[in-house]
Scaffold this motif. Structure first.
Motif, short mmCIF file in Angstrom:
data_model
loop_
_atom_site.label_atom_id
_atom_site.label_comp_id
_atom_site.label_asym_id
_atom_site.label_seq_id
_atom_site.Cartn_x
_atom_site.Cartn_y
_atom_site.Cartn_z
N GLN A 177 0.81 -1.22 0.00
CA GLN A 177 0.00 0.00 0.00
C GLN A 177 0.85 1.27 0.00
OE1 GLN A 177 -3.01 -0.02 3.06
NE2 GLN A 177 -4.36 -1.26 1.83
N PRO A 178 1.64 1.51 -1.06
CA PRO A 178 2.37 2.77 -1.15
C PRO A 178 1.47 3.95 -1.54
CG PRO A 178 2.73 1.46 -3.11
CD PRO A 178 1.90 0.61 -2.19
N PHE A 179 0.19 3.68 -1.82
CA PHE A 179 -0.77 4.74 -2.11
C PHE A 179 -2.15 4.27 -1.68
CE2 PHE A 179 -0.04 2.17 -5.91
CZ PHE A 179 -1.32 1.72 -6.18
N GLN A 180 -3.06 5.22 -1.57
CA GLN A 180 -4.43 4.96 -1.18
C GLN A 180 -5.37 5.70 -2.12
OE1 GLN A 180 -4.67 6.20 2.90
NE2 GLN A 180 -3.62 4.38 3.68
N LEU A 181 -6.66 5.43 -1.97
CA LEU A 181 -7.65 6.16 -2.76
C LEU A 181 -7.53 7.65 -2.46
CD1 LEU A 181 -10.85 3.92 -2.51
CD2 LEU A 181 -9.33 4.19 -4.46
N GLY A 182 -7.54 8.44 -3.51
CA GLY A 182 -7.43 9.88 -3.34
C GLY A 182 -6.02 10.41 -3.48
N ASP A 183 -4.99 9.54 -3.39
CA ASP A 183 -3.61 9.98 -3.57
C ASP A 183 -3.36 10.34 -5.03
OD1 ASP A 183 -3.20 9.57 -0.93
OD2 ASP A 183 -1.85 7.85 -1.14
#
Length: 468
Positions: A177-183
């Motif tokens: 998870q190096p990013f999430q929703l909205g990034d």
């Protein structure tokens, strides 16, 4: 003689008759309490109350009946044992899922595990549990089944090595998870906001559509998460003419950027010449999602500011609004408010100039000593005082026909900040011209004094509301 209490079925039946209702009552109260708190454990309690306990009681009763009649047919007992065992497996797996993952803390490894991993593990455990259950209850030989499944898995894995490898690498990316929703991501070829993440691909909104990037592509290449680096720096390049003084251009760029609502508080924009007539302005905002609005607002405000200062933004030095004819008409329109005739106004207001401001642009700041009186010809202005947490508390509104900078003659700091609510057109009257107006019409000085007192009182009242 054997009494009833000495019968082998007596105590199991007594336990069911008395214990089952008591346990059901207790679990009902616990489930109701958890439901009121909207706790995830309520679902597990309902599973145990509605299915596990009744199935266990039925299994115990049928087993006792079968044994008491001396029958060798335990088919129904095995069937109910299988159902009961399956329900117990579900209850145990749901309990582990609740303890390990549902209540996992943000940022922990348990929270980062993709749901598909949990689902796969749950299916594997259910199959293994059923295999043990059938082996124990029915005496089935499950060794051959596991051998066949193993061989089949090897064959399928070799046949789908490329596709499975892509999926696995994507799932590992989801686990990290190096990013999430909205990034906001910049993959080199794609830049935008993450709107959907699944086991196969990441959907990125680029502003010109949705770009679908396979997870395996992201896992095997470098990308930048623009939302994980704290404040986000925006750089905008603008062009003026070579005749515009660089110091004046740099000062105007920094002043306009300081008024942007997207600007991170307590940060200072930087503006530098980069050669010829080009300049680069850099400032910090809270995230890349605000970049589009910030740059659009910046360029809009620069258009108005450049024309007010006579600078040639994009090489254009013309201003069809601040002409001599328009200025003369504006001077004549404000003459009644100055309590002089139109002819007298044209005679003394030789330094009057027309200015325009964009909606949202700051015209005058609190604490500033104005150098001129500004009559509102078109538009509306909101007067306000800054709040400690940011933003402004409204004080009053200045409409068309009213004026700003009322303390220009008294050289007092302004008690509030003036921000244009719509596109604003004003007539600027310098102090030297105002002195001549007051010399011939002292009544205007009393009007100015009344306005100064009224707006100071309004600002003090708003400040008192802020501190209470």
């Amino acid at each position: 003689m054997i009494t009833v209490s000495q019968q082998p079925w007596f105590w199991p039946v007594l336990a069911i008759v008395i214990g089952l209702p008591v346990l059901l009552l207790i679990l009902t109260e616990i489930g109701t309490h958890l439901d009121r708190r909207q706790h995830a454990a309520g679902r597990i309690v309902r599973l145990v109350r509605n299915y596990v306990l009744p199935a266990g009681a039925l299994l115990l009763l049928i087993d006792q009946v079968t044994r008491s009649v001396g029958s060798d047919d335990f088919t129904w007992t095995k069937i109910i044992s299988t159902v009961f065992g399956f329900l117990v497996i579900l209850a145990v797996l749901n309990s582990f899922n609740l303890v390990l993952f549902t209540n996992a803390e943000e940022g922990s490894w348990r929270k980062r595990i993709p749901s598909i991993f949990v689902d796969i593990a749950r299916i594997v455990l259910i199959i293994a549990g059923l295999a043990v259950l059938f082996s124990t209850v029915w005496g089935a030989n499950v060794a051959g089944l596991f051998t066949a499944l193993g061989v089949t898995s090897v064959v399928i894995g070799l046949a789908l090595q490329g596709a499975v490898g892509s999926i696995v690498s994507g799932l590992l990316l989801l686990f990290e998870q190096p990013f999430q929703l909205g990034d906001w991501l910049d993959t080199g070829g794609v830049r935008g906001r993450v709107v959907e993440v699944n086991w196969r691909a990441v959907h990125i909104d680029t502003g010109n559509g949705i770009q679908i990037v396979p997870n395996a592509s992201l896992a095997g290449a470098a990308f930048t998460n623009l939302s994980r680096g704290g404040d986000y720096t925006v750089s905008a390049e603008v062009t003026f003419t070579t005749d515009d003084p660089p110091a004046q251009v740099v000062a105007m760029l920094r002043r306009i950027a300081l008024g942007l609502p997207e600007l991170v508080p307590d940060t200072m924009p930087t503006a530098v010449p980069i050669g010829g007539a080009d300049y680069r302005l850099s400032f910090d905002i809270r995230g890349p999602s605000e970049e589009g609005a910030a740059v659009a607002r910046l360029r809009t405000w620069l258009w108005y500011a450049a024309r007010r200062q006579g600078l040639g933004l994009d090489g254009d030095t013309t201003d069809d609004y601040a002409t001599a004819e328009n200025t003369a008409a504006a001077v004549a329109s404000v003459a009644p408010a100055l309590r002089i005739s139109s002819d007298r106004a044209r005679e003394v207001l030789t330094g009057a100039q027309l200015e325009r401001y964009a909606a949202g642009e700051t015209v005058l700041r609190i604490g500033e000593v104005p150098d001129a009186l500004r009559f509102v010809l078109r538009g509306r202005v909101r007067l306000g005082i800054p709040l400690p947490a940011g933003g402004q508390r409204p004080v009053s509104t200045v409409e068309t026909g009213d004026y700003l900078g009322q303390t220009a003659l008294t050289h007092e700091p302004l008690p509030s900040t003036a921000v244009a609510m719509t596109e604003l057109a004003v007539l600027v009257l310098p102090v030297t011209d105002l002195d001549q107006v007051i010399g011939s019409q002292p009544q205007f000085a009393r009007d100015l004094s009344d306005v100064i007192d009224r707006r100071r009182d309004e600002a003090l009242q708003a400040e008192a509301q802020t501190t209470t």
